[in-house]
Write an enzyme that holds these catalytic residues in place. Sequence first.
Site, PDB file in Angstrom:
ATOM      1  N   LYS A  53      -2.607  -4.506   3.054  1.00 38.90           N
ATOM      2  CA  LYS A  53      -1.176  -4.809   3.206  1.00 38.90           C
ATOM      3  C   LYS A  53      -0.426  -3.621   3.807  1.00 38.90           C
ATOM      4  CE  LYS A  53      -1.354  -8.306  -0.337  1.00 38.90           C
ATOM      5  NZ  LYS A  53      -1.464  -8.575  -1.764  1.00 38.90           N
ATOM      6  N   GLN A  97       0.764  -7.380  -7.339  1.00 38.97           N
ATOM      7  CA  GLN A  97      -0.611  -7.852  -7.146  1.00 38.97           C
ATOM      8  C   GLN A  97      -1.157  -8.480  -8.438  1.00 38.97           C
ATOM      9  OE1 GLN A  97      -2.231  -7.473  -4.048  1.00 38.97           O
ATOM     10  NE2 GLN A  97      -3.726  -8.847  -4.924  1.00 38.97           N
ATOM     11  N   ASP A 120       5.928 -13.650  -2.060  1.00 40.21           N
ATOM     12  CA  ASP A 120       4.751 -14.445  -2.438  1.00 40.21           C
ATOM     13  C   ASP A 120       5.136 -15.910  -2.639  1.00 40.21           C
ATOM     14  OD1 ASP A 120       2.272 -13.209  -2.475  1.00 40.21           O
ATOM     15  OD2 ASP A 120       2.626 -12.202  -4.392  1.00 40.21           O
TER      16      ASP A 120
END
Length: 283
Positions: A53, A97, A120
Amino acid sequence: MAKIIDGKAISAQIRAEIKEETAAFAKETGITPGLAVIIVGTDPASQVYVRNKRRACDEVGFYSESYELPEETTMEELIALVDKLNGDEKIHGILCQLPLPKHLDEKEIINRISPEKDVDAFHPVNVGKIMIGDYDFLPCTPAGVMQLIKRSGIEVAGKECVVVGRSNIVGKPQAMLLLHANGTVTVCHSRTKDLAEVCRRADILVAAIGKADFFTGDMVKEGAVVIDVGMNRRADGKLTGDVDFASVEPKASYITPVPGGVGPMTITMLMQNTLTAAKRRVR
């Protein structure tokens, strides 16, 4: 013989578009899109994702911050960090995460991230927007699947679509996106009776159950589009998807490989969501 859907090539194409858009946006507004990634603990797979990322942010011209917290981080400490990032003007997207260590409440953390920075698309507000088709962000993997389908020139409207898997991250939102594209959608799961028979009806089959090589050629209709979301490791250490590529590929019209299919798209769509979040701040 199926046409291979090249996720690496399509991902590179989209990233080039994002880089160009980002440069134009920064020139016009003076704002650089910013992404903050939080990782708690030392899960090796999560650490690889975080590195990827960060690399993707550099590639498209984003500002990025990484927070690598120890396993023993408390809920209070994690919430305080999320709250700080919610109020940080430089940060347009926040990603925590998953999975988190067992003592931390994933649901509470997801709900704590501002919906405007939830790149997300896991926050209930964003999930609800996806349900009604009026959304700002899409979950990255399902969004990536839709881009692979669209950029391969595959028509969804009127097609029989079967999604195998009902997770909140992939299966459920994937079904909604296919529905919004006017597909006729069936969602299958561990309680589905005669799964093979249902799969054989699919013009477009999305495999997302996390079982290596589960879907075999006899489960697939001749000429079907097969999208393999699975990412599993065989005993010999090689990566494989949920689809038994060797037996399915001769029957399919299009198929995604593993690796190199859906995988590269996930982080690319995260970049797209972060750029969208930055643009929404100046609307």
